[in-house]
Design a protein around this motif. Structure first.
Motif, PDB file in Angstrom:
ATOM      1  N   ARG A   1       1.178  -1.446  -0.114  1.00 33.54           N
ATOM      2  CA  ARG A   1       0.007  -0.242  -0.148  1.00 33.54           C
ATOM      3  C   ARG A   1       0.785   1.400   0.352  1.00 33.54           C
ATOM      4  NH1 ARG A   1      -2.970   1.116   5.537  1.00 33.54           N
ATOM      5  NH2 ARG A   1      -0.641   2.848   5.802  1.00 33.54           N
ATOM      6  N   ASN A   2       2.081   1.071   0.733  1.00 35.62           N
ATOM      7  CA  ASN A   2       2.410   2.348   1.126  1.00 35.62           C
ATOM      8  C   ASN A   2       3.578   2.424   0.145  1.00 35.62           C
ATOM      9  OD1 ASN A   2       1.911   2.580   3.738  1.00 35.62           O
ATOM     10  ND2 ASN A   2       3.614   1.470   4.500  1.00 35.62           N
ATOM     11  N   ARG A   3       4.234   1.546  -0.795  1.00 31.90           N
ATOM     12  CA  ARG A   3       5.348   1.414  -1.850  1.00 31.90           C
ATOM     13  C   ARG A   3       4.333   2.390  -2.811  1.00 31.90           C
ATOM     14  NH1 ARG A   3       9.774  -2.624  -3.072  1.00 31.90           N
ATOM     15  NH2 ARG A   3      11.241  -2.991  -0.517  1.00 31.90           N
ATOM     16  N   ALA A   4       3.306   2.388  -3.594  1.00 27.10           N
ATOM     17  CA  ALA A   4       2.015   1.949  -4.540  1.00 27.10           C
ATOM     18  C   ALA A   4       1.815   3.760  -4.163  1.00 27.10           C
ATOM     19  CB  ALA A   4       0.974   0.957  -4.646  1.00 27.10           C
ATOM     20  N   CYS A  53      -1.643   5.436 -11.308  1.00 24.40           N
ATOM     21  CA  CYS A  53      -2.048   4.121 -11.204  1.00 24.40           C
ATOM     22  C   CYS A  53      -1.223   2.616 -11.900  1.00 24.40           C
ATOM     23  CB  CYS A  53      -3.774   3.963 -11.164  1.00 24.40           C
ATOM     24  SG  CYS A  53      -4.452   4.189 -12.669  1.00 24.40           S
ATOM     25  N   ALA A  54      -2.673   2.714 -12.816  1.00 27.66           N
ATOM     26  CA  ALA A  54      -1.417   1.016 -12.898  1.00 27.66           C
ATOM     27  C   ALA A  54      -0.364   1.041 -13.751  1.00 27.66           C
ATOM     28  CB  ALA A  54      -2.141   1.538 -14.973  1.00 27.66           C
ATOM     29  N   GLU A  55       0.927   2.667 -13.625  1.00 26.78           N
ATOM     30  CA  GLU A  55       2.019   2.180 -13.539  1.00 26.78           C
ATOM     31  C   GLU A  55       2.767   1.750 -11.473  1.00 26.78           C
ATOM     32  OE1 GLU A  55       3.226   5.666 -16.628  1.00 26.78           O
ATOM     33  OE2 GLU A  55       3.341   6.472 -14.833  1.00 26.78           O
ATOM     34  N   SER A  56       1.612   2.572 -10.683  1.00 23.59           N
ATOM     35  CA  SER A  56       2.268   2.514  -9.523  1.00 23.59           C
ATOM     36  C   SER A  56       2.270   1.062  -9.168  1.00 23.59           C
ATOM     37  CB  SER A  56       1.389   3.284  -8.732  1.00 23.59           C
ATOM     38  OG  SER A  56       1.914   4.905  -8.977  1.00 23.59           O
ATOM     39  N   ILE A  57       1.129   0.406  -9.204  1.00 23.24           N
ATOM     40  CA  ILE A  57       0.774  -1.003  -9.281  1.00 23.24           C
ATOM     41  C   ILE A  57       1.491  -1.970  -9.751  1.00 23.24           C
ATOM     42  CG2 ILE A  57      -0.951  -3.107  -9.356  1.00 23.24           C
ATOM     43  CD1 ILE A  57      -2.075  -0.826  -7.347  1.00 23.24           C
ATOM     44  N   PHE A  58       2.048  -1.560 -10.790  1.00 24.66           N
ATOM     45  CA  PHE A  58       3.448  -2.880 -11.183  1.00 24.66           C
ATOM     46  C   PHE A  58       4.492  -2.480 -10.901  1.00 24.66           C
ATOM     47  CE2 PHE A  58       6.689  -3.233 -14.867  1.00 24.66           C
ATOM     48  CZ  PHE A  58       5.934  -4.443 -14.939  1.00 24.66           C
ATOM     49  N   LEU A  59       5.076  -1.289 -11.039  1.00 24.02           N
ATOM     50  CA  LEU A  59       5.957  -1.261  -9.824  1.00 24.02           C
ATOM     51  C   LEU A  59       6.395  -1.719  -8.945  1.00 24.02           C
ATOM     52  CD1 LEU A  59       6.824   2.777 -11.699  1.00 24.02           C
ATOM     53  CD2 LEU A  59       8.267   0.259 -11.851  1.00 24.02           C
ATOM     54  N   LYS A 117      -6.185   7.292  -2.970  1.00 21.00           N
ATOM     55  CA  LYS A 117      -6.631   6.339  -1.585  1.00 21.00           C
ATOM     56  C   LYS A 117      -6.617   5.165  -2.799  1.00 21.00           C
ATOM     57  CE  LYS A 117      -8.686  10.028   0.916  1.00 21.00           C
ATOM     58  NZ  LYS A 117      -9.176  10.574   1.051  1.00 21.00           N
ATOM     59  N   ILE A 118      -7.472   4.859  -3.789  1.00 26.58           N
ATOM     60  CA  ILE A 118      -7.523   3.663  -4.695  1.00 26.58           C
ATOM     61  C   ILE A 118      -6.196   3.002  -5.141  1.00 26.58           C
ATOM     62  CG2 ILE A 118      -8.257   3.448  -7.193  1.00 26.58           C
ATOM     63  CD1 ILE A 118     -10.564   6.061  -6.351  1.00 26.58           C
ATOM     64  N   THR A 119      -5.527   4.296  -5.622  1.00 26.52           N
ATOM     65  CA  THR A 119      -4.351   2.835  -6.291  1.00 26.52           C
ATOM     66  C   THR A 119      -3.611   2.946  -4.860  1.00 26.52           C
ATOM     67  OG1 THR A 119      -3.461   4.521  -7.806  1.00 26.52           O
ATOM     68  CG2 THR A 119      -1.775   3.329  -6.982  1.00 26.52           C
ATOM     69  N   GLY A 120      -3.300   3.139  -3.147  1.00 28.62           N
ATOM     70  CA  GLY A 120      -2.881   2.726  -2.059  1.00 28.62           C
ATOM     71  C   GLY A 120      -4.142   0.953  -1.900  1.00 28.62           C
ATOM     72  N   ASN A 121      -5.370   1.616  -1.657  1.00 32.76           N
ATOM     73  CA  ASN A 121      -5.946   0.437  -0.616  1.00 32.76           C
ATOM     74  C   ASN A 121      -6.301  -0.591  -1.955  1.00 32.76           C
ATOM     75  OD1 ASN A 121      -6.819   1.557   1.482  1.00 32.76           O
ATOM     76  ND2 ASN A 121      -8.016   2.820  -0.160  1.00 32.76           N
ATOM     77  N   THR A 122      -5.751  -0.299  -3.623  1.00 31.83           N
ATOM     78  CA  THR A 122      -6.094  -2.013  -4.809  1.00 31.83           C
ATOM     79  C   THR A 122      -3.905  -2.704  -3.720  1.00 31.83           C
ATOM     80  OG1 THR A 122      -6.944  -0.222  -6.283  1.00 31.83           O
ATOM     81  CG2 THR A 122      -5.617  -1.725  -6.987  1.00 31.83           C
ATOM     82  N   ALA A 123      -3.636  -1.800  -4.106  1.00 27.29           N
ATOM     83  CA  ALA A 123      -2.598  -2.585  -4.062  1.00 27.29           C
ATOM     84  C   ALA A 123      -2.103  -3.330  -2.336  1.00 27.29           C
ATOM     85  CB  ALA A 123      -0.831  -1.438  -3.391  1.00 27.29           C
ATOM     86  N   ARG A 124      -2.668  -3.077  -1.265  1.00 25.46           N
ATOM     87  CA  ARG A 124      -2.956  -3.608   0.043  1.00 25.46           C
ATOM     88  C   ARG A 124      -4.513  -4.804  -0.611  1.00 25.46           C
ATOM     89  NH1 ARG A 124      -7.184  -3.932   2.609  1.00 25.46           N
ATOM     90  NH2 ARG A 124      -8.747  -2.252   1.477  1.00 25.46           N
ATOM     91  N   LEU A 125      -5.367  -4.641  -1.501  1.00 25.50           N
ATOM     92  CA  LEU A 125      -6.506  -4.886  -1.557  1.00 25.50           C
ATOM     93  C   LEU A 125      -5.397  -6.349  -2.721  1.00 25.50           C
ATOM     94  CD1 LEU A 125      -8.938  -6.074  -1.630  1.00 25.50           C
ATOM     95  CD2 LEU A 125      -9.763  -5.488  -3.859  1.00 25.50           C
ATOM     96  N   LEU A 126      -4.741  -6.737  -3.116  1.00 22.30           N
ATOM     97  CA  LEU A 126      -4.116  -7.310  -4.172  1.00 22.30           C
ATOM     98  C   LEU A 126      -3.267  -8.145  -3.228  1.00 22.30           C
ATOM     99  CD1 LEU A 126      -3.322  -8.283  -6.883  1.00 22.30           C
ATOM    100  CD2 LEU A 126      -1.898  -6.464  -7.736  1.00 22.30           C
ATOM    101  N   MET A 127      -2.239  -7.545  -2.827  1.00 20.06           N
ATOM    102  CA  MET A 127      -1.227  -8.016  -1.934  1.00 20.06           C
ATOM    103  C   MET A 127      -1.906  -9.199  -0.789  1.00 20.06           C
ATOM    104  SD  MET A 127       1.997  -9.377  -1.209  1.00 20.06           S
ATOM    105  CE  MET A 127       3.195  -7.582  -1.751  1.00 20.06           C
TER     106      MET A 127
END
Length: 145
Positions: free
Chosen positions: A10-13, A23-29, A126-136
């Motif tokens: 979540r924090n990295r994203a 958002c997409a780049e942040s999740i991918f990276l 918020k969406i990006t961080g929460n998506t990263a959390r959800l995906l992990m």
């Protein structure tokens, strides 16, 4: 350890998004670093056009699209004779989880603010961080990480 990875994702994203990645780049990276470091960093280029719901079209959320890319990195096929059903099942499952969490999958419905305004960027963070959390959490649940 599992919860630490969720918070780190979540924090990295969120940090990538703050740096100016979409958002997409942040999740991918984030997930390239955390679960597939052997993958070339330059492949982030493939995620660029997904920002803003496919190039600001407002369609499917770029963070969701990039999450599907991550699932493909972890269990996608490299040969057309390989079975693709596991990757399909996992992608569909994450799509459903995302929709259950956020209520919708469409960028313009997730974030009604005009693109690139301060309000829009705060909401996407918020969406990006929460998506990263959800995906992990999802990847851990499915034992992919």
């Amino acid at each position: 350890m599992a919860e630490e990875m969720v918070l780190e994702a979540r924090n990295r994203a969120g940090n990538y998004f703050r740096e100016g990645y979409n958002c997409a780049e942040s999740i991918f990276l984030t997930f390239r670093e955390m679960v597939a470091p052997e993958v070339e960093r330059d492949l982030v280029r493939m995620a660029t056009g997904f920002g803003g719901g496919l190039g600001h079209a407002g369609c499917i959320c770029g963070a969701l699209t990039a999450s599907t890319m991550v699932i493909g990195l972890l269990c996608g096929r490299t040969d057309n004779r390989q079975d693709r059903h596991r990757a399909y099942e996992l992608a569909r499952g994450f799509h459903e989880r995302f929709e259950e969490t956020f209520g919708v999958t469409c960028c313009r419905s997730l974030n009604p603010h005009p693109f690139d305004t301060p309000e829009h960027l705060r909401h996407c963070l918020k969406i990006t961080g929460n998506t990263a959390r959800l995906l992990m959490e999802y990847l851990q649940e499915k034992r992919l990480v």
